[in-house]
Design a protein around this motif. Structure first.
Motif, PDB file in Angstrom:
ATOM      1  N   GLY A  97       0.886  -1.164  -0.008  1.00 23.50           N
ATOM      2  CA  GLY A  97      -0.032  -0.017  -0.067  1.00 23.50           C
ATOM      3  C   GLY A  97       0.809   1.320  -0.012  1.00 23.50           C
ATOM      4  N   LYS A  98       2.064   1.134   0.050  1.00 19.10           N
ATOM      5  CA  LYS A  98       2.922   2.471   0.264  1.00 19.10           C
ATOM      6  C   LYS A  98       3.094   2.969  -1.259  1.00 19.10           C
ATOM      7  N   VAL A  99       2.836   2.037  -2.426  1.00 21.19           N
ATOM      8  CA  VAL A  99       3.186   2.559  -3.759  1.00 21.19           C
ATOM      9  C   VAL A  99       1.575   2.471  -4.380  1.00 21.19           C
ATOM     10  N   LEU A 100       1.293   3.738  -4.903  1.00 22.17           N
ATOM     11  CA  LEU A 100       0.068   3.721  -5.765  1.00 22.17           C
ATOM     12  C   LEU A 100       0.438   3.904  -7.271  1.00 22.17           C
ATOM     13  N   ARG A 101       0.054   2.951  -8.140  1.00 20.53           N
ATOM     14  CA  ARG A 101       0.328   2.939  -9.712  1.00 20.53           C
ATOM     15  C   ARG A 101      -0.888   3.496 -10.213  1.00 20.53           C
ATOM     16  N   ILE A 102      -0.930   4.515 -11.139  1.00 16.12           N
ATOM     17  CA  ILE A 102      -2.149   5.000 -11.750  1.00 16.12           C
ATOM     18  C   ILE A 102      -1.925   5.587 -13.243  1.00 16.12           C
ATOM     19  N   GLN A 103      -3.099   5.348 -13.916  1.00 14.76           N
ATOM     20  CA  GLN A 103      -2.875   5.853 -15.284  1.00 14.76           C
ATOM     21  C   GLN A 103      -3.998   7.053 -15.386  1.00 14.76           C
ATOM     22  N   LEU A 104      -3.085   8.088 -15.819  1.00 11.30           N
ATOM     23  CA  LEU A 104      -3.696   9.558 -15.681  1.00 11.30           C
ATOM     24  C   LEU A 104      -4.127  10.032 -17.106  1.00 11.30           C
ATOM     25  N   GLU A 105      -5.215  10.543 -17.384  1.00 12.20           N
ATOM     26  CA  GLU A 105      -5.731  11.205 -18.663  1.00 12.20           C
ATOM     27  C   GLU A 105      -5.750  12.650 -18.625  1.00 12.20           C
ATOM     28  N   PRO A 106      -5.780  13.324 -19.696  1.00 11.59           N
ATOM     29  CA  PRO A 106      -5.965  14.912 -19.578  1.00 11.59           C
ATOM     30  C   PRO A 106      -7.013  15.164 -18.897  1.00 11.59           C
ATOM     31  N   SER A 107      -8.091  14.567 -18.491  1.00 10.54           N
ATOM     32  CA  SER A 107      -9.175  15.019 -17.700  1.00 10.54           C
ATOM     33  C   SER A 107      -8.886  14.848 -16.210  1.00 10.54           C
ATOM     34  N   ASP A 108      -7.434  14.309 -15.820  1.00 11.76           N
ATOM     35  CA  ASP A 108      -7.031  14.063 -14.411  1.00 11.76           C
ATOM     36  C   ASP A 108      -5.892  15.250 -14.311  1.00 11.76           C
ATOM     37  N   SER A 109      -5.996  16.057 -14.928  1.00  9.21           N
ATOM     38  CA  SER A 109      -4.890  17.063 -14.645  1.00  9.21           C
ATOM     39  C   SER A 109      -5.137  17.935 -13.490  1.00  9.21           C
ATOM     40  N   GLN A 110      -6.295  18.198 -12.942  1.00  7.30           N
ATOM     41  CA  GLN A 110      -6.579  18.857 -11.611  1.00  7.30           C
ATOM     42  C   GLN A 110      -6.676  17.859 -10.568  1.00  7.30           C
ATOM     43  N   ALA A 111      -6.756  16.477 -10.907  1.00 11.16           N
ATOM     44  CA  ALA A 111      -7.008  15.769  -9.893  1.00 11.16           C
ATOM     45  C   ALA A 111      -6.053  15.305  -8.843  1.00 11.16           C
ATOM     46  N   ALA A 112      -6.359  15.576  -7.443  1.00  7.27           N
ATOM     47  CA  ALA A 112      -5.631  15.570  -6.446  1.00  7.27           C
ATOM     48  C   ALA A 112      -5.858  14.160  -5.808  1.00  7.27           C
ATOM     49  N   PHE A 113      -4.565  13.598  -5.310  1.00  4.88           N
ATOM     50  CA  PHE A 113      -4.405  12.194  -4.643  1.00  4.88           C
ATOM     51  C   PHE A 113      -3.852  12.262  -3.148  1.00  4.88           C
ATOM     52  N   SER A 114      -4.433  11.779  -2.357  1.00  4.88           N
ATOM     53  CA  SER A 114      -3.997  11.988  -0.783  1.00  4.88           C
ATOM     54  C   SER A 114      -3.427  10.607  -0.396  1.00  4.88           C
ATOM     55  N   CYS A 115      -2.555  10.548   0.714  1.00  4.58           N
ATOM     56  CA  CYS A 115      -2.054   9.571   1.113  1.00  4.58           C
ATOM     57  C   CYS A 115      -2.095   9.805   2.698  1.00  4.58           C
ATOM     58  N   THR A 116      -2.791   8.790   3.448  1.00  6.90           N
ATOM     59  CA  THR A 116      -2.906   9.003   4.967  1.00  6.90           C
ATOM     60  C   THR A 116      -2.164   7.870   5.589  1.00  6.90           C
ATOM     61  N   ALA A 117      -1.324   8.150   6.214  1.00  4.59           N
ATOM     62  CA  ALA A 117      -0.506   7.337   7.141  1.00  4.59           C
ATOM     63  C   ALA A 117      -1.107   7.170   8.578  1.00  4.59           C
ATOM     64  N   THR A 118      -1.300   5.900   8.937  1.00  8.84           N
ATOM     65  CA  THR A 118      -2.415   5.984  10.170  1.00  8.84           C
ATOM     66  C   THR A 118      -1.891   4.655  10.669  1.00  8.84           C
ATOM     67  N   ASN A 119      -1.939   4.860  12.088  1.00  8.76           N
ATOM     68  CA  ASN A 119      -1.824   3.563  13.101  1.00  8.76           C
ATOM     69  C   ASN A 119      -2.925   3.717  14.283  1.00  8.76           C
ATOM     70  N   PRO A 120      -2.961   2.726  15.094  1.00 13.53           N
ATOM     71  CA  PRO A 120      -4.055   3.119  16.083  1.00 13.53           C
ATOM     72  C   PRO A 120      -4.068   4.197  17.015  1.00 13.53           C
ATOM     73  N   VAL A 121      -3.128   4.902  17.150  1.00 16.44           N
ATOM     74  CA  VAL A 121      -2.929   6.281  17.848  1.00 16.44           C
ATOM     75  C   VAL A 121      -2.804   7.733  17.239  1.00 16.44           C
ATOM     76  N   SER A 122      -2.797   7.456  15.860  1.00 16.29           N
ATOM     77  CA  SER A 122      -2.425   8.711  15.245  1.00 16.29           C
ATOM     78  C   SER A 122      -2.767   8.441  13.629  1.00 16.29           C
TER      79      SER A 122
END
Length: 285
Positions: free
Chosen positions: A184-209
């Motif tokens: 889950g550390k790496v995200l592989r993605i195919q982007l199209e021109p319609s994704d030019s403004q698409a934002a992707f977020s990663c949330t690092a989480t564990n039971p306390v934070s």
């Protein structure tokens, strides 16, 4: 078991059953404090209590006997533990190595025995993750402006037992164009021109934070490609210009050598002619 026998010697001869509760899960945070509660039953008047930490052996960390509190045992918790007035055990300045099983053996004023088991797990809080964008090698050389394959990596400097959650802010990740690698550390993605403004977020989480970081990868994709194309153009220019420069310098050197040879012969002929003319002049005299 040896501790129970010692306590039984101090009690009346009447044998009391040992009441054992199921294990209670407790979470702690590195650097902070945690309280392991004794959770005394109603109308249970305590006379003695022994707190133990179970590792490869049973290690006493605190006890109270006839109102006298003792926490000076040489354990890893020395000077970091405190037995509270309600007989709960408080551990300060938690470390990852403090995780483990704790047991409390409580003796009532009438000789009742009660055993509490608590499972402590200490976590380190996660730090804000860093996302890096990598462009597929194929797209670097053949960017058509219609599709770009990118790899987003999410890493944190601090944190224990960290999980990674990827999200697209304007929609849901689809199975057709997205895949996850390296747990889950790496995200592989195919982007199209319609994704030019698409934002992707990663949330690092564990039971306390948990911490979140977001990026817009399309701009990185196009920018990296442009830089690569410019580098290729310079390389092609060198392939063309370098041979021309070599030819130019070769022709220049050849010309200089030829000129030097030609200039060296003329004085020689002149001097020979001068000698002949002087000889003729002498004969005329």
């Amino acid at each position: 078991m040896q501790t129970v026998c010692v306590l039984l010697i101090l009690l009346p001869c009447q044998v009391w059953p040992v009441i054992v509760d199921s294990s209670i899960l407790v979470q702690g945070v590195v650097g902070e404090s945690v309280s392991l509660k004794a959770d005394l039953p109603q109308d249970f008047e305590i006379r003695e209590i022994i707190w133990k930490h179970l590792t490869s052996k049973e290690e006493i960390v605190a006890m109270s006997f006839k109102g006298s509190v003792e926490t000076l045992y040489r354990s890893r918790f020395l000077e970091r533990i405190r037995l509270l007035s309600n007989f709960s055990l408080e551990i300060s300045q938690l470390e990852l190595g403090d995780s483990g099983t704790f047991k409390a053996l409580l003796v009532g004023t009438e000789g009742q025995l009660l055993m509490r088991t608590l499972q402590l797990t200490v976590y380190e809080k996660v730090s804000k993750p860093t996302i890096r964008v990598f462009i597929s090698g194929t797209d670097l050389h053949h960017f058509s402006g219609s599709r770009c394959e990118v790899f987003l990596t999410c890493t944190t400097q601090n944190g224990s037992d960290v999980s990674y959650i990827w999200q697209r802010k304007d929609g849901v990740l689809g199975n057709e164009t997205y895949s996850f690698l390296d747990g889950g550390k790496v995200l592989r993605i195919q982007l199209e021109p319609s994704d030019s403004q698409a934002a992707f977020s990663c949330t690092a989480t564990n039971p306390v934070s948990q911490e979140l970081t977001a990026v817009i990868p399309w701009s990185n994709c196009k920018g990296k490609t442009d830089n690569k194309v410019t580098a290729c153009e310079y390389k092609y220019l060198l392939f063309i210009i370098l041979p021309l420069l070599i030819l130019f310098f070769s022709a220049a050197i050849t010309g200089i050598i030829y000129f030097m040879k030609c200039s060296g012969k003329k004085p020689l002929k002149g001097s020979e002619n001068g000698t002949e003319e002087d000889g003729n002049a002498s004969s005329l005299v």
